[in-house]
Write a protein that holds these residues in place. Structure first.
Motif, PDB file in Angstrom:
ATOM      1  N   TYR A  38       0.819  -1.208   0.000  1.00  0.00           N
ATOM      2  CA  TYR A  38       0.000   0.000   0.000  1.00  0.00           C
ATOM      3  C   TYR A  38       0.854   1.260   0.000  1.00  0.00           C
ATOM      4  CZ  TYR A  38      -4.634  -1.956   0.190  1.00  0.00           C
ATOM      5  OH  TYR A  38      -5.802  -2.580  -0.141  1.00  0.00           O
ATOM      6  N   GLN A  75       1.995   1.752  -3.505  1.00  0.00           N
ATOM      7  CA  GLN A  75       0.884   2.264  -4.324  1.00  0.00           C
ATOM      8  C   GLN A  75       0.664   3.744  -4.075  1.00  0.00           C
ATOM      9  OE1 GLN A  75      -2.655  -0.001  -3.580  1.00  0.00           O
ATOM     10  NE2 GLN A  75      -1.922  -1.827  -4.675  1.00  0.00           N
ATOM     11  N   ALA A  76       0.768   4.147  -2.821  1.00  0.00           N
ATOM     12  CA  ALA A  76       0.565   5.559  -2.488  1.00  0.00           C
ATOM     13  C   ALA A  76       1.662   6.420  -3.097  1.00  0.00           C
ATOM     14  CB  ALA A  76       0.526   5.740  -0.978  1.00  0.00           C
ATOM     15  N   GLU A  77       2.885   5.924  -3.094  1.00  0.00           N
ATOM     16  CA  GLU A  77       3.987   6.680  -3.689  1.00  0.00           C
ATOM     17  C   GLU A  77       3.879   6.715  -5.204  1.00  0.00           C
ATOM     18  OE1 GLU A  77       7.590   4.966  -2.237  1.00  0.00           O
ATOM     19  OE2 GLU A  77       7.315   5.775  -0.216  1.00  0.00           O
ATOM     20  N   ALA A  78       3.354   5.641  -5.786  1.00  0.00           N
ATOM     21  CA  ALA A  78       3.213   5.587  -7.235  1.00  0.00           C
ATOM     22  C   ALA A  78       2.134   6.565  -7.716  1.00  0.00           C
ATOM     23  CB  ALA A  78       2.873   4.168  -7.689  1.00  0.00           C
ATOM     24  N   ARG A  79       1.119   6.742  -6.909  1.00  0.00           N
ATOM     25  CA  ARG A  79       0.043   7.674  -7.273  1.00  0.00           C
ATOM     26  C   ARG A  79       0.347   9.028  -6.631  1.00  0.00           C
ATOM     27  NH1 ARG A  79      -5.240   5.704  -5.047  1.00  0.00           N
ATOM     28  NH2 ARG A  79      -3.965   4.385  -3.746  1.00  0.00           N
ATOM     29  N   GLU A  80       1.142   9.785  -7.273  1.00  0.00           N
ATOM     30  CA  GLU A  80       1.468  11.095  -6.721  1.00  0.00           C
ATOM     31  C   GLU A  80       0.303  12.043  -6.856  1.00  0.00           C
ATOM     32  OE1 GLU A  80       5.125  12.648  -8.174  1.00  0.00           O
ATOM     33  OE2 GLU A  80       6.188  10.791  -7.771  1.00  0.00           O
ATOM     34  N   THR A  81      -0.443  11.853  -7.894  1.00  0.00           N
ATOM     35  CA  THR A  81      -1.608  12.722  -8.058  1.00  0.00           C
ATOM     36  C   THR A  81      -2.763  12.084  -7.316  1.00  0.00           C
ATOM     37  OG1 THR A  81      -2.223  11.600 -10.095  1.00  0.00           O
ATOM     38  CG2 THR A  81      -0.849  13.576 -10.292  1.00  0.00           C
ATOM     39  N   SER A  82      -3.191  12.754  -6.307  1.00  0.00           N
ATOM     40  CA  SER A  82      -4.277  12.256  -5.477  1.00  0.00           C
ATOM     41  C   SER A  82      -5.611  12.473  -6.175  1.00  0.00           C
ATOM     42  CB  SER A  82      -4.222  12.991  -4.146  1.00  0.00           C
ATOM     43  OG  SER A  82      -5.421  12.875  -3.463  1.00  0.00           O
ATOM     44  N   LYS A  83      -6.492  11.501  -6.021  1.00  0.00           N
ATOM     45  CA  LYS A  83      -7.813  11.628  -6.637  1.00  0.00           C
ATOM     46  C   LYS A  83      -8.706  12.544  -5.822  1.00  0.00           C
ATOM     47  CE  LYS A  83      -7.777   7.240  -9.012  1.00  0.00           C
ATOM     48  NZ  LYS A  83      -8.402   5.963  -9.205  1.00  0.00           N
ATOM     49  N   ASP A 138      -9.844  10.212  -0.582  1.00  0.00           N
ATOM     50  CA  ASP A 138      -8.996   9.061  -0.909  1.00  0.00           C
ATOM     51  C   ASP A 138      -7.702   9.098  -0.105  1.00  0.00           C
ATOM     52  OD1 ASP A 138     -10.760   7.933  -2.674  1.00  0.00           O
ATOM     53  OD2 ASP A 138      -9.803   8.821  -4.461  1.00  0.00           O
ATOM     54  N   GLN A 141      -6.593   6.360   2.653  1.00  0.00           N
ATOM     55  CA  GLN A 141      -5.296   5.696   2.520  1.00  0.00           C
ATOM     56  C   GLN A 141      -4.496   5.813   3.822  1.00  0.00           C
ATOM     57  OE1 GLN A 141      -4.223   4.031  -0.190  1.00  0.00           O
ATOM     58  NE2 GLN A 141      -2.177   3.579   0.571  1.00  0.00           N
TER      59      GLN A 141
END
Length: 147
Positions: A49, A52-60, A64, A68
Motif C-alpha cells: 500500500y 501504491q501511495a507513492e506511485a500515485r502522486e496525483t491524489s484523486k 482518498d 489511505q
C-alpha cells in the motif's frame, strides 16, 4: 520386603506432566508461527500500500488520501499488536521450557529414588538369603561333626 509403589507412581505422574508440557509447548510454537506468518503478511501488505501511495502522486481527492492514511495507520496498529503477541508468545515458550526442565529434573529424581529402593530391596533379599544359607551350612556342619 517389597519395593515401594509410591516412587513409580510419582515417576509416572512426572512423565504425565512432561507429556502435558510438551503438548502445551507444541501449541505455543504453532501460535507463535502463526503470529510470525501474520506479521509477515502485514509487512507485505503495508509495503504494498505504501508503494501504491507513492506511485500515485496525483491524489484523486482529499477523501482518498484520508482513507489511505487511515488504512495505513490501522495496518501499523495491527503490526504493533502482532509484535506484542509474538513477545507474549515467546515469553510463554520460555516459561514452558523452564517448566519442562523442572519436570524432567523431578522425573529423574523419582526414577533415581525408585531405582535406589529397588536396589535396597534386592540387597536386603540377598542378605537374608545369605544368612539363611549360612544358618543351613552351620546346621549341616554341626550335624556332620562327631560328638
Amino acid at each position: 520386603m517389597k519395593t515401594r509403589a509410591c516412587w513409580s507412581a510419582l515417576e509416572s505422574r512426572a512423565e504425565q506432566k512432561i507429556t502435558q508440557l510438551r503438548a502445551e509447548t507444541a501449541q505455543a510454537e504453532q501460535l507463535r508461527d502463526a503470529l510470525l506468518a501474520s506479521q509477515l503478511r502485514l509487512e507485505n501488505l503495508y509495503e504494498e500500500y505504501r508503494a501504491q501511495a507513492e506511485a500515485r502522486e496525483t491524489s484523486k481527492g482529499m477523501s482518498d488520501a484520508m482513507n489511505q492514511r487511515q488504512f495505513m495507520s490501522q495496518l501499523l496498529k495491527l503490526r504493533e499488536r502482532v509484535e506484542r503477541d509474538i513477545e507474549t508468545s515467546n515469553l510463554r515458550l520460555q516459561t514452558l521450557t523452564h517448566r519442562m526442565l523442572q519436570a524432567e529434573t523431578e522425573r529423574l529424581k523419582m526414577k533415581t529414588l525408585a531405582e535406589n529402593d529397588r536396589l535396597a530391596v534386592q540387597k536386603f533379599v540377598q542378605k537374608r538369603e545369605q544368612n539363611s544359607m549360612d544358618e543351613l551350612g552351620m546346621l549341616q556342619f554341626n550335624q556332620a561333626r562327631p560328638v
